[in-house]
Motif scaffolding. Structure first.
Motif, PDB file in Angstrom:
ATOM      1  N   GLN A   1     -31.526  37.794 -27.057  1.00 33.89           N
ATOM      2  CA  GLN A   1     -32.086  36.667 -26.326  1.00 33.89           C
ATOM      3  C   GLN A   1     -33.601  36.561 -26.425  1.00 33.89           C
ATOM      4  O   GLN A   1     -34.153  35.479 -26.592  1.00 33.89           O
TER       5      GLN A   1
ATOM      6  N   SER B   1     -21.502  36.639 -13.829  1.00 36.09           N
ATOM      7  CA  SER B   1     -22.688  35.862 -14.157  1.00 36.09           C
ATOM      8  C   SER B   1     -22.360  34.748 -15.152  1.00 36.09           C
ATOM      9  O   SER B   1     -21.595  34.931 -16.099  1.00 36.09           O
ATOM     10  N   LYS B   2     -22.947  33.581 -14.931  1.00 40.36           N
ATOM     11  CA  LYS B   2     -22.775  32.460 -15.840  1.00 40.36           C
ATOM     12  C   LYS B   2     -23.908  32.457 -16.855  1.00 40.36           C
ATOM     13  O   LYS B   2     -25.084  32.504 -16.495  1.00 40.36           O
ATOM     14  N   ASN B   3     -23.536  32.408 -18.129  1.00 42.42           N
ATOM     15  CA  ASN B   3     -24.514  32.354 -19.220  1.00 42.42           C
ATOM     16  C   ASN B   3     -25.473  33.544 -19.205  1.00 42.42           C
ATOM     17  O   ASN B   3     -26.619  33.438 -19.647  1.00 42.42           O
ATOM     18  N   GLY B   4     -25.004  34.679 -18.656  1.00 43.29           N
ATOM     19  CA  GLY B   4     -25.835  35.874 -18.669  1.00 43.29           C
ATOM     20  C   GLY B   4     -27.019  35.826 -17.734  1.00 43.29           C
ATOM     21  O   GLY B   4     -27.989  36.572 -17.902  1.00 43.29           O
TER      22      GLY B   4
ATOM     23  N   ASP C   1     -32.881  32.427 -26.066  1.00 41.84           N
ATOM     24  CA  ASP C   1     -32.455  32.115 -24.700  1.00 41.84           C
ATOM     25  C   ASP C   1     -32.970  30.754 -24.269  1.00 41.84           C
ATOM     26  O   ASP C   1     -32.208  29.917 -23.757  1.00 41.84           O
TER      27      ASP C   1
ATOM     28  N   GLY D   1     -25.492  38.196 -29.842  1.00 39.21           N
ATOM     29  CA  GLY D   1     -25.363  37.410 -28.618  1.00 39.21           C
ATOM     30  C   GLY D   1     -24.273  36.373 -28.770  1.00 39.21           C
ATOM     31  O   GLY D   1     -23.599  36.308 -29.801  1.00 39.21           O
TER      32      GLY D   1
ATOM     33  N   LEU E   1     -23.926  41.845 -14.284  1.00 41.83           N
ATOM     34  CA  LEU E   1     -23.548  40.538 -14.831  1.00 41.83           C
ATOM     35  C   LEU E   1     -22.035  40.392 -14.827  1.00 41.83           C
ATOM     36  O   LEU E   1     -21.497  39.318 -14.544  1.00 41.83           O
TER      37      LEU E   1
ATOM     38  N   TRP F   1     -27.286  32.669 -25.006  1.00 42.86           N
ATOM     39  CA  TRP F   1     -26.798  32.469 -23.633  1.00 42.86           C
ATOM     40  C   TRP F   1     -26.263  33.764 -23.038  1.00 42.86           C
ATOM     41  O   TRP F   1     -26.439  34.028 -21.857  1.00 42.86           O
ATOM     42  N   ILE F   2     -25.574  34.556 -23.842  1.00 49.13           N
ATOM     43  CA  ILE F   2     -25.026  35.820 -23.372  1.00 49.13           C
ATOM     44  C   ILE F   2     -25.723  36.945 -24.118  1.00 49.13           C
ATOM     45  O   ILE F   2     -25.804  36.938 -25.342  1.00 49.13           O
TER      46      ILE F   2
END
Length: 332
Positions: A306, A18-21, A205, A278, A13, A285-286
């Motif tokens: 998540q 990585s975007k937003n995990g 998530d 998170g 990630l 998100w992450i």
């Protein structure tokens, strides 16, 4: 065992920004291809090798649920935590209640993970002797399926949503589990506990991704999970009728989880939608990548990260499963 979705590992990630995990799909695609090849190889060997019973297990599964719950069930049975193979002294007394051969860094080839220190390779983990009496008197706990949705179907990794509608996909999964249980039965296993799936439509998530209002669940996702549980519950009932001397129990994790969510005050939970560890909306998100990200009191939260519940939730579910509170009649 197939391989886990390492495209979701924090290392990748970060490397791939990585975007937003979100998982690295290209890496997970490779892992899925490996798993497909392993499944085909398993089928070929079972056809060629007389009296062989080779079982392939797909590791795109809810590994965290197993990690968080399997020791707790061992304690309920009056057994200690399952010791690691490298940590025990080698006596029969220490090994008779179970040995964990899992070895960090070990791979299919002998040299895999050698740079990380002592490990047990695949060849060393496989034994020669079958202990039929011990196997037939043991309880096998199967908790599997969430990651098939989280990391595969809902991400539409291989365009499966255009091939399988949710109901057809659930039937396919149930039949796959059914065959694996039959394989266990042929290996003298007689006692099996099959866990249904929890309502992941409530997971932080998805609440964040779908911009849930006031923490309301994603009904479409939960409906898929309900269909899966229905299919598995029916499958378990069928197996209990045809497999002589088998005792297969289905536990409804959806019902158990919904009881906790809907009655959170009674169970002592103050936060039902936001993860303890998170970042982002609903802290989903992450993923949780460091202890510093965690809240001060995880026991007040239903969700740890998540997708995974806190230990407090798992403890309640374990108690309820042990007391058959969420075991439908006809599946026990």
């Amino acid at each position: 065992m197939g391989l886990a979705p390492i495209g979701c590992a924090p290392n990748y990630l970060g490397l791939y920004s990585s975007k937003n995990g979100e998982c690295v799909v290209t890496i997970n695609g490779m892992i899925l291809e490996f798993s497909f090849a392993g499944r085909d190889m398993d089928s070929e060997l079972n056809e060629e090798l007389v009296d062989a019973n080779i079982i392939f297990s797909d590791a795109f599964e809810d590994s965290m649920d197993i990690i968080q719950n399997h020791d707790r069930y061992a304690l309920r049975l009056g057994s200690p935590f399952v010791p690691s193979y490298l940590g025990q002294a080698g006596s029969i007394e220490e090994m008779i209640l179970g040995v964990n051969y899992s070895s960090a860094g070990a791979g299919i080839i002998f040299s895999s993970g050698s740079e990380l220190g002592q490990h047990i390779s695949l060849a060393q983990q496989i034994g020669d002797d079958a202990t039929s009496n011990l196997i037939s008197s043991s309880v096998f706990y199967i908790s599997i399926g969430s990651n098939v949705y989280i990391q595969y179907y809902l991400l539409n990794v291989s365009n499966d949503q255009s091939v399988y509608l949710p109901w057809s996909f659930n039937q396919f999964l149930a039949q796959t589990i059914k065959q694996e249980i039959k394989n266990l039965y042929n290996a003298k296993v007689r006692k099996v506990v099959v866990m249904g799936l929890a309502p992941i439509g409530w997971a932080p998530d998805y609440l964040g991704i779908y911009s849930s209002k006031n923490g309301e669940c994603l009904v479409t996702i939960n409906d898929m999970i309900l269909e899966f549980n229905f299919a598995v519950r029916y499958m378990v009932s069928e197996l209990n009728e045809v497999l002589v001397d088998a005792s297969i129990i289905f536990c409804d994790a959806f019902e158990g989880s919904m009881d906790i969510i809907q009655n959170h005050d009674r169970y002592g939970f103050n936060v039902t939608d936001e993860a303890c560890c998170g970042l982002g909306e609903y802290k989903g998100w992450i993923m949780c990548v460091s202890p510093e990200m965690a809240c001060n009191n995880a026991s007040s939260h239903i969700w740890w990260d998540q997708f995974h519940p806190t230990s407090a939730v798992n403890r309640i579910l374990a108690d309820n499963v042990w007391s058959s509170l969420h075991t439908p009649s006809g599946t026990q």
